[in-house]
Motif scaffolding. Structure first.
Motif, PDB file in Angstrom:
ATOM      1  N   PRO A 106      10.205  97.718  59.982  1.00 15.98           N
ATOM      2  CA  PRO A 106      10.105  97.446  58.548  1.00 15.98           C
ATOM      3  C   PRO A 106       8.680  97.431  58.022  1.00 15.98           C
ATOM      4  CG  PRO A 106      10.542  95.419  59.741  1.00 15.98           C
ATOM      5  CD  PRO A 106      10.609  96.529  60.745  1.00 15.98           C
ATOM      6  N   MET A 107       8.504  98.024  56.844  1.00 19.69           N
ATOM      7  CA  MET A 107       7.309  97.817  56.029  1.00 19.69           C
ATOM      8  C   MET A 107       7.687  96.783  54.980  1.00 19.69           C
ATOM      9  SD  MET A 107       5.884 101.639  55.201  1.00 19.69           S
ATOM     10  CE  MET A 107       7.478 102.288  54.649  1.00 19.69           C
ATOM     11  N   TYR A 108       6.870  95.755  54.835  1.00 16.85           N
ATOM     12  CA  TYR A 108       7.154  94.705  53.867  1.00 16.85           C
ATOM     13  C   TYR A 108       6.222  94.805  52.680  1.00 16.85           C
ATOM     14  CZ  TYR A 108      10.115  92.315  57.282  1.00 16.85           C
ATOM     15  OH  TYR A 108      11.115  92.004  58.160  1.00 16.85           O
ATOM     16  N   GLY A 109       6.763  94.522  51.519  1.00 16.96           N
ATOM     17  CA  GLY A 109       5.967  94.421  50.307  1.00 16.96           C
ATOM     18  C   GLY A 109       6.337  93.151  49.564  1.00 16.96           C
ATOM     19  N   LEU A 110       5.338  92.342  49.229  1.00 16.61           N
ATOM     20  CA  LEU A 110       5.559  91.118  48.457  1.00 16.61           C
ATOM     21  C   LEU A 110       5.173  91.413  47.016  1.00 16.61           C
ATOM     22  CD1 LEU A 110       4.042  88.497  50.949  1.00 16.61           C
ATOM     23  CD2 LEU A 110       6.385  89.381  50.836  1.00 16.61           C
ATOM     24  N   VAL A 111       6.140  91.370  46.133  1.00 16.73           N
ATOM     25  CA  VAL A 111       5.949  91.810  44.753  1.00 16.73           C
ATOM     26  C   VAL A 111       6.359  90.685  43.810  1.00 16.73           C
ATOM     27  CG1 VAL A 111       6.554  93.555  43.045  1.00 16.73           C
ATOM     28  CG2 VAL A 111       6.522  94.161  45.473  1.00 16.73           C
ATOM     29  N   ASP A 112       5.477  90.327  42.879  1.00 17.87           N
ATOM     30  CA  ASP A 112       5.882  89.376  41.836  1.00 17.87           C
ATOM     31  C   ASP A 112       5.962  90.128  40.511  1.00 17.87           C
ATOM     32  OD1 ASP A 112       3.155  89.730  41.544  1.00 17.87           O
ATOM     33  OD2 ASP A 112       2.712  87.627  41.152  1.00 17.87           O
ATOM     34  N   VAL A 113       7.072  89.946  39.816  1.00 21.20           N
ATOM     35  CA  VAL A 113       7.338  90.730  38.611  1.00 21.20           C
ATOM     36  C   VAL A 113       7.624  89.807  37.429  1.00 21.20           C
ATOM     37  CG1 VAL A 113       8.161  92.763  39.843  1.00 21.20           C
ATOM     38  CG2 VAL A 113       9.772  90.977  39.218  1.00 21.20           C
ATOM     39  N   ASP A 114       7.189  90.243  36.263  1.00 23.32           N
ATOM     40  CA  ASP A 114       7.419  89.512  35.018  1.00 23.32           C
ATOM     41  C   ASP A 114       8.814  89.858  34.511  1.00 23.32           C
ATOM     42  OD1 ASP A 114       7.506  88.566  32.415  1.00 23.32           O
ATOM     43  OD2 ASP A 114       5.451  89.137  31.939  1.00 23.32           O
ATOM     44  N   VAL A 115       9.712  88.886  34.547  1.00 22.53           N
ATOM     45  CA  VAL A 115      11.091  89.142  34.122  1.00 22.53           C
ATOM     46  C   VAL A 115      11.425  88.351  32.847  1.00 22.53           C
ATOM     47  CG1 VAL A 115      11.953  89.767  36.405  1.00 22.53           C
ATOM     48  CG2 VAL A 115      11.927  87.350  35.713  1.00 22.53           C
ATOM     49  N   THR A 116      10.404  88.047  32.051  1.00 20.60           N
ATOM     50  CA  THR A 116      10.631  87.300  30.816  1.00 20.60           C
ATOM     51  C   THR A 116      11.582  88.054  29.888  1.00 20.60           C
ATOM     52  OG1 THR A 116       8.394  86.404  31.014  1.00 20.60           O
ATOM     53  CG2 THR A 116       9.494  86.146  28.885  1.00 20.60           C
ATOM     54  N   THR A 117      11.319  89.340  29.686  1.00 18.95           N
ATOM     55  CA  THR A 117      12.177  90.146  28.815  1.00 18.95           C
ATOM     56  C   THR A 117      13.592  90.226  29.372  1.00 18.95           C
ATOM     57  OG1 THR A 117      10.288  91.459  28.089  1.00 18.95           O
ATOM     58  CG2 THR A 117      12.474  92.409  27.752  1.00 18.95           C
ATOM     59  N   ALA A 118      13.700  90.414  30.665  1.00 19.71           N
ATOM     60  CA  ALA A 118      15.018  90.506  31.293  1.00 19.71           C
ATOM     61  C   ALA A 118      15.796  89.203  31.130  1.00 19.71           C
ATOM     62  CB  ALA A 118      14.871  90.845  32.767  1.00 19.71           C
ATOM     63  N   ASN A 119      15.140  88.068  31.360  1.00 23.43           N
ATOM     64  CA  ASN A 119      15.830  86.784  31.217  1.00 23.43           C
ATOM     65  C   ASN A 119      16.341  86.581  29.794  1.00 23.43           C
ATOM     66  OD1 ASN A 119      15.717  85.865  33.841  1.00 23.43           O
ATOM     67  ND2 ASN A 119      13.796  84.774  33.578  1.00 23.43           N
ATOM     68  N   GLN A 163      -4.006  89.017  26.268  1.00 21.34           N
ATOM     69  CA  GLN A 163      -3.967  87.576  26.038  1.00 21.34           C
ATOM     70  C   GLN A 163      -3.241  86.876  27.191  1.00 21.34           C
ATOM     71  OE1 GLN A 163      -5.473  86.154  23.298  1.00 21.34           O
ATOM     72  NE2 GLN A 163      -6.135  88.221  22.728  1.00 21.34           N
ATOM     73  N   ILE A 164      -3.649  85.625  27.464  1.00 21.58           N
ATOM     74  CA  ILE A 164      -2.960  84.831  28.477  1.00 21.58           C
ATOM     75  C   ILE A 164      -1.676  84.270  27.876  1.00 21.58           C
ATOM     76  CG2 ILE A 164      -3.094  82.821  29.986  1.00 21.58           C
ATOM     77  CD1 ILE A 164      -4.903  85.045  30.854  1.00 21.58           C
ATOM     78  N   ALA A 165      -0.561  84.469  28.581  1.00 19.19           N
ATOM     79  CA  ALA A 165       0.729  83.957  28.122  1.00 19.19           C
ATOM     80  C   ALA A 165       1.495  83.408  29.317  1.00 19.19           C
ATOM     81  CB  ALA A 165       1.535  85.065  27.444  1.00 19.19           C
ATOM     82  N   ILE A 166       2.343  82.425  29.051  1.00 19.10           N
ATOM     83  CA  ILE A 166       3.192  81.870  30.108  1.00 19.10           C
ATOM     84  C   ILE A 166       4.455  82.720  30.192  1.00 19.10           C
ATOM     85  CG2 ILE A 166       4.457  79.853  30.927  1.00 19.10           C
ATOM     86  CD1 ILE A 166       1.416  79.587  30.932  1.00 19.10           C
ATOM     87  N   ARG A 167       4.719  83.237  31.398  1.00 17.66           N
ATOM     88  CA  ARG A 167       5.820  84.170  31.579  1.00 17.66           C
ATOM     89  C   ARG A 167       6.698  83.738  32.757  1.00 17.66           C
ATOM     90  NH1 ARG A 167       6.223  87.639  27.413  1.00 17.66           N
ATOM     91  NH2 ARG A 167       6.860  89.391  28.741  1.00 17.66           N
ATOM     92  N   ASP A 168       7.934  84.250  32.759  1.00 17.34           N
ATOM     93  CA  ASP A 168       8.845  84.038  33.889  1.00 17.34           C
ATOM     94  C   ASP A 168       8.524  85.080  34.957  1.00 17.34           C
ATOM     95  OD1 ASP A 168      10.157  82.048  32.451  1.00 17.34           O
ATOM     96  OD2 ASP A 168      11.614  83.465  31.617  1.00 17.34           O
ATOM     97  N   VAL A 169       8.144  84.612  36.140  1.00 20.10           N
ATOM     98  CA  VAL A 169       7.724  85.518  37.208  1.00 20.10           C
ATOM     99  C   VAL A 169       8.651  85.336  38.408  1.00 20.10           C
ATOM    100  CG1 VAL A 169       5.855  86.199  38.765  1.00 20.10           C
ATOM    101  CG2 VAL A 169       5.341  85.496  36.412  1.00 20.10           C
ATOM    102  N   LEU A 170       9.196  86.441  38.876  1.00 17.18           N
ATOM    103  CA  LEU A 170      10.135  86.447  40.001  1.00 17.18           C
ATOM    104  C   LEU A 170       9.450  87.034  41.231  1.00 17.18           C
ATOM    105  CD1 LEU A 170      13.125  86.083  40.965  1.00 17.18           C
ATOM    106  CD2 LEU A 170      13.494  88.454  40.229  1.00 17.18           C
ATOM    107  N   ASP A 171       9.610  86.360  42.371  1.00 18.99           N
ATOM    108  CA  ASP A 171       9.036  86.835  43.633  1.00 18.99           C
ATOM    109  C   ASP A 171      10.078  87.641  44.405  1.00 18.99           C
ATOM    110  OD1 ASP A 171       6.572  85.541  43.240  1.00 18.99           O
ATOM    111  OD2 ASP A 171       7.379  83.652  43.991  1.00 18.99           O
ATOM    112  N   LEU A 172       9.693  88.832  44.812  1.00 22.75           N
ATOM    113  CA  LEU A 172      10.597  89.717  45.552  1.00 22.75           C
ATOM    114  C   LEU A 172       9.921  90.185  46.834  1.00 22.75           C
ATOM    115  CD1 LEU A 172      11.748  92.059  42.643  1.00 22.75           C
ATOM    116  CD2 LEU A 172      13.057  90.167  43.608  1.00 22.75           C
ATOM    117  N   THR A 173      10.716  90.350  47.867  1.00 23.80           N
ATOM    118  CA  THR A 173      10.241  90.964  49.108  1.00 23.80           C
ATOM    119  C   THR A 173      10.993  92.270  49.314  1.00 23.80           C
ATOM    120  OG1 THR A 173       9.868  88.791  50.090  1.00 23.80           O
ATOM    121  CG2 THR A 173       9.921  90.668  51.583  1.00 23.80           C
ATOM    122  N   LEU A 174      10.256  93.366  49.463  1.00 22.51           N
ATOM    123  CA  LEU A 174      10.856  94.664  49.758  1.00 22.51           C
ATOM    124  C   LEU A 174      10.654  94.961  51.237  1.00 22.51           C
ATOM    125  CD1 LEU A 174       9.516  96.818  46.767  1.00 22.51           C
ATOM    126  CD2 LEU A 174      11.456  95.249  46.826  1.00 22.51           C
TER     127      LEU A 174
END
Length: 263
Positions: free
Chosen positions: A33-46, A219-230
């Motif tokens: 396995p190759m692993y990737g740790l990715v954090d994504v902004d899911v504010t719009t999705a939520n 601009q700095i904004a508070i967002r919903d961030v989801l942690d994913l492992t690929l």
């Protein structure tokens, strides 16, 4: 001083459903396995998921997004068959875990979401919720109830079953080539989950979600961030194609492109 108490242990047979899990982990030992740790902004999705009636499932949203990314980059969920040939699917069936109640306690069964790359998030949400209510509507639920207890008592049966599924093109039509598992909803805050590859060449582990500062339009904004492992099998794909897949997956998640606005 703490009060004395009896010191007890309980010894019982290893649950048959856990034997299925250990066999699945062993089945993936040949993967690199190759692993990737990715954090994504899911504010719009939520926001879009919450605006539907009933609200959409975050897991279904991740499934739809990874399926579309895998359809655009089919090499990431390729695998080798019995003859050592490379098999590539041009449809995407995603296996995801659904926790159900069993006589041995809660257990997560893999449920196959067929053609996830062309289905809507509401459709996938409804199917996942139906399986949770009625596990027998999933082929895995039926098998777990009818066959698994007996099969796990016969030495070698389960490893042999996974060995066939790992290499058989026919079997892959039944179990899928991409996996999504979610652990983040069981604990608060962010965090990544790591898992060894099982049968699938591409796996996504949905970790925790938290609010964090991000830069949005300068601009700095508070967002919903989801942690994913690929996790992607390096035996069948190199780093550059895997990175292109990951970039498209991130774009689909952050844009929430797979979610239609409510009517």
């Amino acid at each position: 001083m703490a009060a004395e108490r009896p010191r007890r242990v309980q010894v019982r047979p290893f649950p048959s459903n856990r034997r299925l899990v250990t066999a699945a982990m062993r089945a993936g030992r040949r993967k690199m396995p190759m692993y990737g740790l990715v954090d994504v902004d899911v504010t719009t999705a939520n926001r879009l998921l919450a605006s539907h009636n009933p609200p959409g499932s975050l897991t279904a949203f991740v499934v739809a997004s990874v399926a579309r990314a895998a359809a655009a980059h089919p090499e990431v969920h390729a695998y080798r068959n019995w003859r050592g040939q490379l098999v590539t699917h041009h449809h995407v069936d995603v296996a995801t875990m659904v926790e159900i109640s069993t006589r041995q306690g809660p257990f997560a069964i893999p449920h196959l979401l067929r053609d996830a790359d062309i289905r809507t998030v509401p459709e996938l949400t409804a199917e996942l919720r139906r399986v949770k209510r009625e596990p027998r509507t999933s082929s895995s639920g039926k098998w777990l109830e009818r066959t698994a207890p007996a099969a796990t008592r016969i030495p070698g049966t389960i490893p042999a079953m996974y060995g066939v599924m790992a290499r058989s093109v026919t079997a892959r039509q039944r179990i899928g080539t991409v996996a999504v598992t979610a652990v983040g909803m069981f604990a608060g805050g962010g965090g990544f989950g790591l898992t060894p590859l099982s049968l699938m060449s591409a796996e996504v582990v949905v970790g925790g979600m938290s609010q964090r500062p991000r830069v949005v339009d300068g601009q700095i904004a508070i967002r919903d961030v989801l942690d994913l492992t690929l996790a992607i099998d390096h035996n069948v794909v190199d780093g550059a194609p895997a990175a292109r897949f990951a970039a498209e997956f991130r774009e689909l998640l952050e844009s929430a492109a797979v979610i239609s606005p409510p009517n």
